[in-house]
Design an enzyme around this catalytic site. Sequence first.
Site, PDB file in Angstrom:
ATOM      1  N   ASP A 109     -19.209  32.076  -2.129  1.00 43.90           N
ATOM      2  CA  ASP A 109     -17.921  32.388  -2.095  1.00 43.90           C
ATOM      3  C   ASP A 109     -17.189  31.781  -3.464  1.00 43.90           C
ATOM      4  O   ASP A 109     -17.268  30.365  -3.519  1.00 43.90           O
ATOM      5  CB  ASP A 109     -17.236  32.062  -1.092  1.00 43.90           C
ATOM      6  CG  ASP A 109     -15.681  32.218  -1.113  1.00 43.90           C
ATOM      7  OD1 ASP A 109     -15.615  33.506  -0.691  1.00 43.90           O
ATOM      8  OD2 ASP A 109     -14.752  31.651  -1.303  1.00 43.90           O
TER       9      ASP A 109
ATOM     10  N   ASP B 157     -16.396  37.309  18.358  1.00 42.84           N
ATOM     11  CA  ASP B 157     -17.433  36.190  18.252  1.00 42.84           C
ATOM     12  C   ASP B 157     -18.883  36.234  18.265  1.00 42.84           C
ATOM     13  O   ASP B 157     -19.318  37.433  18.222  1.00 42.84           O
ATOM     14  CB  ASP B 157     -16.950  35.320  19.740  1.00 42.84           C
ATOM     15  CG  ASP B 157     -16.747  36.238  20.851  1.00 42.84           C
ATOM     16  OD1 ASP B 157     -17.892  36.991  21.062  1.00 42.84           O
ATOM     17  OD2 ASP B 157     -15.950  36.295  21.543  1.00 42.84           O
TER      18      ASP B 157
ATOM     19  N   HIS C  40     -14.418  42.729   3.059  1.00 40.02           N
ATOM     20  CA  HIS C  40     -13.204  42.001   3.868  1.00 40.02           C
ATOM     21  C   HIS C  40     -11.969  41.782   3.078  1.00 40.02           C
ATOM     22  O   HIS C  40     -10.915  41.536   3.611  1.00 40.02           O
ATOM     23  CB  HIS C  40     -13.617  40.931   4.644  1.00 40.02           C
ATOM     24  CG  HIS C  40     -14.177  39.771   3.775  1.00 40.02           C
ATOM     25  ND1 HIS C  40     -15.168  39.942   3.038  1.00 40.02           N
ATOM     26  CD2 HIS C  40     -13.377  38.703   3.461  1.00 40.02           C
ATOM     27  CE1 HIS C  40     -15.140  38.965   2.281  1.00 40.02           C
ATOM     28  NE2 HIS C  40     -14.045  37.843   2.596  1.00 40.02           N
ATOM     29  N   ASP C  41     -12.194  41.934   1.741  1.00 41.89           N
ATOM     30  CA  ASP C  41     -10.920  41.514   1.090  1.00 41.89           C
ATOM     31  C   ASP C  41     -10.531  42.907   0.446  1.00 41.89           C
ATOM     32  O   ASP C  41      -9.531  42.840  -0.472  1.00 41.89           O
ATOM     33  CB  ASP C  41     -11.357  40.814  -0.271  1.00 41.89           C
ATOM     34  CG  ASP C  41     -11.777  39.326   0.131  1.00 41.89           C
ATOM     35  OD1 ASP C  41     -11.124  38.801   1.185  1.00 41.89           O
ATOM     36  OD2 ASP C  41     -12.636  38.706  -0.583  1.00 41.89           O
TER      37      ASP C  41
ATOM     38  N   ASP D  32     -22.348  33.143   4.572  1.00 44.74           N
ATOM     39  CA  ASP D  32     -21.287  33.044   3.334  1.00 44.74           C
ATOM     40  C   ASP D  32     -21.213  31.319   3.190  1.00 44.74           C
ATOM     41  O   ASP D  32     -21.331  30.457   4.033  1.00 44.74           O
ATOM     42  CB  ASP D  32     -19.855  33.387   3.993  1.00 44.74           C
ATOM     43  CG  ASP D  32     -19.148  33.987   3.069  1.00 44.74           C
ATOM     44  OD1 ASP D  32     -18.945  33.669   1.816  1.00 44.74           O
ATOM     45  OD2 ASP D  32     -18.703  35.329   3.342  1.00 44.74           O
TER      46      ASP D  32
ATOM     47  N   ASN E  39     -15.214  37.439  25.248  1.00 44.60           N
ATOM     48  CA  ASN E  39     -14.678  36.847  26.371  1.00 44.60           C
ATOM     49  C   ASN E  39     -13.043  36.965  26.634  1.00 44.60           C
ATOM     50  O   ASN E  39     -12.389  35.988  27.320  1.00 44.60           O
ATOM     51  CB  ASN E  39     -14.972  35.167  26.118  1.00 44.60           C
ATOM     52  CG  ASN E  39     -14.231  34.588  24.707  1.00 44.60           C
ATOM     53  OD1 ASN E  39     -13.656  35.411  24.168  1.00 44.60           O
ATOM     54  ND2 ASN E  39     -13.993  33.214  24.577  1.00 44.60           N
TER      55      ASN E  39
ATOM     56  N   GLU F 131     -20.405  35.691  -5.431  1.00 49.01           N
ATOM     57  CA  GLU F 131     -19.184  36.673  -5.320  1.00 49.01           C
ATOM     58  C   GLU F 131     -18.657  36.776  -6.981  1.00 49.01           C
ATOM     59  O   GLU F 131     -18.266  35.759  -7.259  1.00 49.01           O
ATOM     60  CB  GLU F 131     -18.200  35.961  -4.582  1.00 49.01           C
ATOM     61  CG  GLU F 131     -17.001  36.940  -4.173  1.00 49.01           C
ATOM     62  CD  GLU F 131     -15.730  36.058  -3.806  1.00 49.01           C
ATOM     63  OE1 GLU F 131     -15.423  35.172  -3.859  1.00 49.01           O
ATOM     64  OE2 GLU F 131     -14.844  37.131  -3.250  1.00 49.01           O
TER      65      GLU F 131
ATOM     66  N   ASP G 242     -10.643  36.703  24.394  1.00 51.00           N
ATOM     67  CA  ASP G 242      -9.481  36.014  23.853  1.00 51.00           C
ATOM     68  C   ASP G 242      -9.004  36.817  22.714  1.00 51.00           C
ATOM     69  O   ASP G 242      -8.029  36.144  22.109  1.00 51.00           O
ATOM     70  CB  ASP G 242      -9.905  34.560  23.514  1.00 51.00           C
ATOM     71  CG  ASP G 242     -10.958  34.549  22.607  1.00 51.00           C
ATOM     72  OD1 ASP G 242     -11.418  35.624  22.107  1.00 51.00           O
ATOM     73  OD2 ASP G 242     -11.152  33.428  22.101  1.00 51.00           O
TER      74      ASP G 242
HETATM   75  C1  NOJ Z   1     -13.151  35.091  -1.435  1.00 53.96           C
HETATM   76  C2  NOJ Z   1     -13.304  35.548   0.174  1.00 53.96           C
HETATM   77  O1  NOJ Z   1     -13.887  36.709   0.127  1.00 53.96           O
HETATM   78  C3  NOJ Z   1     -11.758  35.700   0.431  1.00 53.96           C
HETATM   79  O2  NOJ Z   1     -11.761  36.255   1.746  1.00 53.96           O
HETATM   80  C4  NOJ Z   1     -11.369  34.289   0.504  1.00 53.96           C
HETATM   81  O3  NOJ Z   1      -9.788  34.224   0.858  1.00 53.96           O
HETATM   82  C5  NOJ Z   1     -11.355  33.602  -0.695  1.00 53.96           C
HETATM   83  N1  NOJ Z   1     -12.563  33.791  -1.498  1.00 53.96           N
HETATM   84  C6  NOJ Z   1     -11.061  32.213  -0.481  1.00 53.96           C
HETATM   85  O4  NOJ Z   1     -12.337  31.400   0.047  1.00 53.96           O
HETATM   86 CA    CA Z   2     -13.687  35.746  21.619  1.00 49.86          CA
END
Ligand code: NOJ
Ligand code: CA
Length: 590
Positions: free
Chosen positions: A243, A72, A363-364, A141, A66, A297, A68
């Site tokens: 997580d 999404d 993503h980390d 998650d 959209n 995790e 922004d």
């Molecule tokens: C692990 C997640 O993968 C990370 O992205 C997050 O910042 C921390 N846990 C806290 O939830």
């Molecule tokens: Ca969006």
Amino acid sequence: MNFLKILTFVLYNTYDIMKKFFLPILGLFMLFSKSSFSQKKPETDKKWWKEAVVYQIYPRSFKDSNGDGIGDLKGIISKLDYLKSLGITAVWINPFYSSPNDDNGYDISDYRGIMKEFGTKEDFDVLLKGLHDRNIKMVMDLVVNHSSDEHDWFKQSRSSRTSPYRDYYHWWPAENGKPPYRYSLFDINHDAWKYDSTTNAYYLHYFSTKQPDLNWENPKLRQEIYDVMKFWAEKGIDGFRLDAFQFASKDTTFPVWPDGYEKDFIKYIAMGPHLHQYLKEMNEQVFSKYNVMSVAEGAGNTMEDAHNLVDADRKELNMAYAFEGVDIAKPNGYSLLHFKNVFTKWDSAFANNGWLSIFLANHDQARMVTRFGNDSPAFRDVSSKMLTTFIMTMRGTPYYYNGDELAMTNIRFDNVEDYKDMPLKNEYVYLQKTGGDLKKFLEEQKISSRDNGRTPFQWNSSVNAGFSMGEPWLKVNPNFANINAAAQEKDANSPLNYFRKVVAFRKNNPVLVYGKYTLLDKANPDVYAYTREMDGKKLLIVLNFSKNDASTKLDLKLGKLLLNNYPSSTSVKSDKIILRPYEARIYEVK
Ligand code: NOJ
Ligand code: CA
């Protein structure tokens, strides 16, 4: 306690510290003899989640529908056919619950709601159905070590000492003095206790001040979480990624840590006293009642912890997700010998029971090709394909991070203003306050910052890489003109098309899922060679991790070359396999 020491320890790399939470103690594995695991042949215990190829979607950066600037659910829906075309069989989507986004959705204010930037409950239903219609499973998650401070539970909890929600979180009355020090990963001063004047008490937050830790010792809280899990399981989702769950159980007497804890403070907060009890309870109440898989995790402090979390006989979780592999890559590189050693050790520890995840990015982490391959234009594609071959040919469930199929690279921001990641910004302010080396910090972030892996997905060469018509929440990597999905669709030899090929190859060869792994040519510093075998079928995988030609001499009778990341193959010399830079090959073994 020596704050200076702790702070020096954490000064330059917050994420390294986070990852150390999960580092196993290698020595203990040696003590943990095979006889203490029940002897099972993994292939006799077939499960969909062992055979799955999981593709991780970071929704904020995948596709904005959209304008922004924020990815999404409708954006993901518009790319369902792309997902299907990859051949992947499951997606893990990072949190999309209601959240004020202090930590991009890892701070949840309503576990049954959808984040307003991401869409609506109806969008969720359409997405789930769209995935299922294409035979793709959805893993959600589950972020329940902590909630957001804007969750109604916390608002109530903080409002009065007599609130029925008070014990949903950990509070320390200030009249008892300052609570014993606890380390916080994301706090600006790394102090996990935050004073709250409303009730003259401190609350605990292992992550940011906006991520208060939930009190798992409270049975009412636990029931609330199981109810949330059932809510999503009833909707038909297929799995949960837990997580930071290793920190959920706490010794609520909060003893003072002994001197020297700063060298290994992780061991004091991970794998708390009742963690296994809670996982068993969660299994009884949720996992056993639905066909959902569960992945932790992290994998505990020791190899024994890792086993206890996922040993099928214990009925806790399904798969471990250990960080030792991704921790190998450092800003100044890594050694292949170390890499081989770590992956081989984990494979043998899980050869007979339990199940692993195989991944090189998420993503980390920063981008796979930047950290583990070579992202210079000459070697980017080929080294990325080689790493893809590795992930898809190991035993364990592959988890592949979105964008890596295009060989997306680190963006390497020069200015702190370009970063959006909260802990990075906190660390920067902390260094500013304490006179730390900001230049060095920023240099290191070019390799290690999580934002490198969060830049918008590069769909095509149009405005903002086709991610959004508006200004993206995080800058698009300027290399999108060269690196994008549309261009790679047209090129039979692109990383994208190679990814599809290797995924299909894995799915057609169950030996890659269940077969025995054997490391060959262990001392070779450039080549990773291993076989996978099952039911009379044997494959050889040879991977050159260096930018030069390299060779390996193996005592095997080779059959057909089944897969190669170079478009044209070279013949094998009589007793040696000579590999071109970052070459990957899969052979049949006679
Ligand atoms: C692990 C997640 O993968 C990370 O992205 C997050 O910042 C921390 N846990 C806290 O939830
Ligand atoms: Ca969006």
